[in-house]
Design a protein around this motif. Structure first.
Motif, PDB file in Angstrom:
ATOM      1  N   ALA A 152     -23.328  32.096 -11.079  1.00 35.38           N
ATOM      2  CA  ALA A 152     -22.919  32.618 -11.196  1.00 35.38           C
ATOM      3  C   ALA A 152     -23.135  33.409  -8.805  1.00 35.38           C
ATOM      4  N   LYS A 153     -24.289  32.679  -9.152  1.00 31.82           N
ATOM      5  CA  LYS A 153     -24.283  32.655  -7.495  1.00 31.82           C
ATOM      6  C   LYS A 153     -23.508  32.141  -6.813  1.00 31.82           C
ATOM      7  N   ARG A 154     -23.333  30.889  -7.202  1.00 29.77           N
ATOM      8  CA  ARG A 154     -22.013  30.040  -6.333  1.00 29.77           C
ATOM      9  C   ARG A 154     -20.796  31.287  -6.208  1.00 29.77           C
ATOM     10  N   LEU A 155     -20.976  31.961  -7.167  1.00 27.15           N
ATOM     11  CA  LEU A 155     -19.437  31.950  -7.789  1.00 27.15           C
ATOM     12  C   LEU A 155     -19.221  33.461  -6.597  1.00 27.15           C
ATOM     13  N   MET A 156     -19.946  34.089  -6.808  1.00 25.60           N
ATOM     14  CA  MET A 156     -20.479  35.437  -6.003  1.00 25.60           C
ATOM     15  C   MET A 156     -20.211  34.842  -4.370  1.00 25.60           C
ATOM     16  N   PHE A 157     -21.285  34.472  -4.345  1.00 28.04           N
ATOM     17  CA  PHE A 157     -21.115  33.844  -2.658  1.00 28.04           C
ATOM     18  C   PHE A 157     -20.296  33.070  -2.442  1.00 28.04           C
ATOM     19  N   THR A 158     -19.427  32.216  -3.112  1.00 32.08           N
ATOM     20  CA  THR A 158     -18.176  31.789  -2.343  1.00 32.08           C
ATOM     21  C   THR A 158     -16.751  32.314  -2.798  1.00 32.08           C
ATOM     22  N   ALA A 159     -16.825  33.121  -3.184  1.00 25.45           N
ATOM     23  CA  ALA A 159     -15.806  33.736  -3.842  1.00 25.45           C
ATOM     24  C   ALA A 159     -14.689  32.973  -3.858  1.00 25.45           C
ATOM     25  N   GLU A 160     -15.342  31.596  -4.659  1.00 25.19           N
ATOM     26  CA  GLU A 160     -14.410  30.922  -4.693  1.00 25.19           C
ATOM     27  C   GLU A 160     -13.310  30.752  -6.543  1.00 25.19           C
ATOM     28  N   MET A 161     -12.069  30.065  -6.586  1.00 29.34           N
ATOM     29  CA  MET A 161     -10.875  30.505  -7.644  1.00 29.34           C
ATOM     30  C   MET A 161     -11.263  29.674  -8.595  1.00 29.34           C
ATOM     31  N   ILE A 162     -11.512  29.633  -9.968  1.00 24.28           N
ATOM     32  CA  ILE A 162     -11.101  28.488 -10.126  1.00 24.28           C
ATOM     33  C   ILE A 162     -10.611  28.392 -11.470  1.00 24.28           C
ATOM     34  N   LYS A 163     -10.172  27.027 -11.911  1.00 22.20           N
ATOM     35  CA  LYS A 163      -9.350  27.680 -12.633  1.00 22.20           C
ATOM     36  C   LYS A 163      -9.595  27.265 -14.231  1.00 22.20           C
ATOM     37  N   ALA A 164      -8.865  27.374 -15.268  1.00 22.34           N
ATOM     38  CA  ALA A 164      -9.243  27.539 -16.164  1.00 22.34           C
ATOM     39  C   ALA A 164     -10.777  26.239 -17.430  1.00 22.34           C
ATOM     40  N   ASP A 165      -9.755  25.007 -16.230  1.00 26.38           N
ATOM     41  CA  ASP A 165     -10.609  24.110 -16.934  1.00 26.38           C
ATOM     42  C   ASP A 165     -12.136  24.392 -16.358  1.00 26.38           C
ATOM     43  N   GLU A 166     -12.484  25.088 -15.423  1.00 26.57           N
ATOM     44  CA  GLU A 166     -13.575  25.233 -14.257  1.00 26.57           C
ATOM     45  C   GLU A 166     -14.176  25.847 -15.724  1.00 26.57           C
ATOM     46  N   ALA A 167     -13.507  26.958 -15.637  1.00 25.05           N
ATOM     47  CA  ALA A 167     -13.867  28.074 -16.786  1.00 25.05           C
ATOM     48  C   ALA A 167     -14.206  27.562 -18.203  1.00 25.05           C
ATOM     49  N   PHE A 168     -13.533  26.787 -18.651  1.00 23.67           N
ATOM     50  CA  PHE A 168     -14.532  26.451 -19.995  1.00 23.67           C
ATOM     51  C   PHE A 168     -15.549  25.407 -19.626  1.00 23.67           C
ATOM     52  N   ARG A 169     -15.791  25.128 -18.963  1.00 23.50           N
ATOM     53  CA  ARG A 169     -16.908  24.463 -18.273  1.00 23.50           C
ATOM     54  C   ARG A 169     -18.364  25.018 -17.906  1.00 23.50           C
ATOM     55  N   ILE A 170     -18.024  25.721 -17.253  1.00 24.51           N
ATOM     56  CA  ILE A 170     -19.442  26.632 -16.780  1.00 24.51           C
ATOM     57  C   ILE A 170     -20.050  27.680 -18.190  1.00 24.51           C
ATOM     58  N   GLY A 171     -18.992  27.789 -19.354  1.00 26.48           N
ATOM     59  CA  GLY A 171     -19.038  28.529 -20.401  1.00 26.48           C
ATOM     60  C   GLY A 171     -18.551  29.733 -20.083  1.00 26.48           C
ATOM     61  N   LEU A 172     -17.720  30.302 -19.051  1.00 24.17           N
ATOM     62  CA  LEU A 172     -17.315  31.537 -18.679  1.00 24.17           C
ATOM     63  C   LEU A 172     -15.840  32.200 -19.957  1.00 24.17           C
ATOM     64  N   ALA A 173     -15.457  30.596 -20.093  1.00 25.60           N
ATOM     65  CA  ALA A 173     -13.901  31.024 -20.555  1.00 25.60           C
ATOM     66  C   ALA A 173     -14.357  30.181 -22.545  1.00 25.60           C
ATOM     67  N   GLU A 174     -14.277  30.825 -23.386  1.00 25.01           N
ATOM     68  CA  GLU A 174     -14.888  29.933 -24.451  1.00 25.01           C
ATOM     69  C   GLU A 174     -13.553  29.447 -25.064  1.00 25.01           C
ATOM     70  N   ILE A 175     -11.922  29.219 -25.075  1.00 19.35           N
ATOM     71  CA  ILE A 175     -11.243  28.113 -25.852  1.00 19.35           C
ATOM     72  C   ILE A 175      -9.999  28.456 -24.387  1.00 19.35           C
ATOM     73  N   ILE A 176      -9.061  27.133 -24.284  1.00 20.34           N
ATOM     74  CA  ILE A 176      -8.652  27.236 -23.944  1.00 20.34           C
ATOM     75  C   ILE A 176      -7.394  26.908 -24.076  1.00 20.34           C
TER      76      ILE A 176
END
Length: 247
Positions: A152-176
């Protein structure tokens, strides 16, 4: 213009952010209509599952920056956050179905759902820091609970845009799912949920909410002491299963 639509289909309510010409950017008006739908759903026993999605090219590009710059007027302090809390505590499963953009305020909205189903085109990010803003709709509380505090700190500090596969890898998205299968995947998942007991769904949500982040022993004790027992549909469900097994 209606900026949040509701469509009901056999126990499923689909709420759609409906400002496609503005990439479904979020305004006070959008939240007012979203809140009205959520409050109505609390009273609607015909609905067993809710999907929140966006019209057009994306879920939502986030909080409308023009509204922020003009100094939007809200009904009360914390009103946006309160609205998302009402969505989060709805005693029915809520799926955020995300395609395309899902940034900052839009991500805060999606995080108030029980989980995220993402199309391959989905992109997520928290850009508060890019605009010298701080979260007030729940990002600092829900994002680390979903992905862990360091991520969460990494995403908030960098303002990085992540794609669906990365969102799935980190547990943000449950299904792609592929974009071509997005609508059918939403419907199929909702039907799986609707096939099960609404009593259990509501009770499970309350248990999970009450014991989130507790230590194991106190959580187990809470489950024992506050267990809601069996639902009114238990006998019918078991009877139907047993009858099916004998045929």
């Amino acid at each position: 213009m209606i900026v949040v639509t509701r469509q009901d289909r056999d126990g499923l309510a689909i709420l759609t952010l409906n400002r496609p010409d503005k990439l479904n950017s979020l305004t006070v008006g959008v939240f007012e209509e979203l809140r009205a739908h959520v409050l109505a759903l609390y009273k609607d026993d015909s609905i067993g599952c809710v999907v929140l999605r966006g019209a057009g090219k994306c879920f939502s590009a986030g909080h409308d920056l023009a509204d922020i710059a003009e100094g939007e007027k809200v009904p009360s302090p914390g009103w946006h956050s309160e609205t998302l809390r009402l969505l989060e505590r709805l005693p029915k499963p809520v799926i955020a179905a995300v395609h395309g953009h899902c940034y900052t305020g839009a991500l805060e909205v999606a995080l108030a759902a029980d989980f995220i189903l993402a199309a391959e085109s989905a992109k997520f990010g928290d850009t508060h820091a890019k605009w010298a803003l701080t979260p007030i709709w729940g990002m600092s509380q829900r994002l680390p609970r979903r992905v862990g505090i360091a991520t969460a700190k990494r995403l908030m500090f960098t303002a990085e845009m992540i794609k669906a596969d990365e969102a799935f890898r980190i547990g943000l998205a449950e299904i792609i799912v592929p974009d071509a299968e997005f609508d059918s995947a939403i419907d199929g998942l909702a039907r799986q949920i609707l096939a099960n007991s609404p009593f259990s769904h509501a009770a499970n949500k309350r248990l999970l909410e009450a014991t989130d982040a507790r230590d194991m022993d106190s959580g187990l004790q809470w489950e024992i002491l506050n267990n809601e027992g069996v639902g009114p549909d238990m006998q019918a469900r078991i009877g139907a299963f047993m009858g099916k097994g004998r045929s």
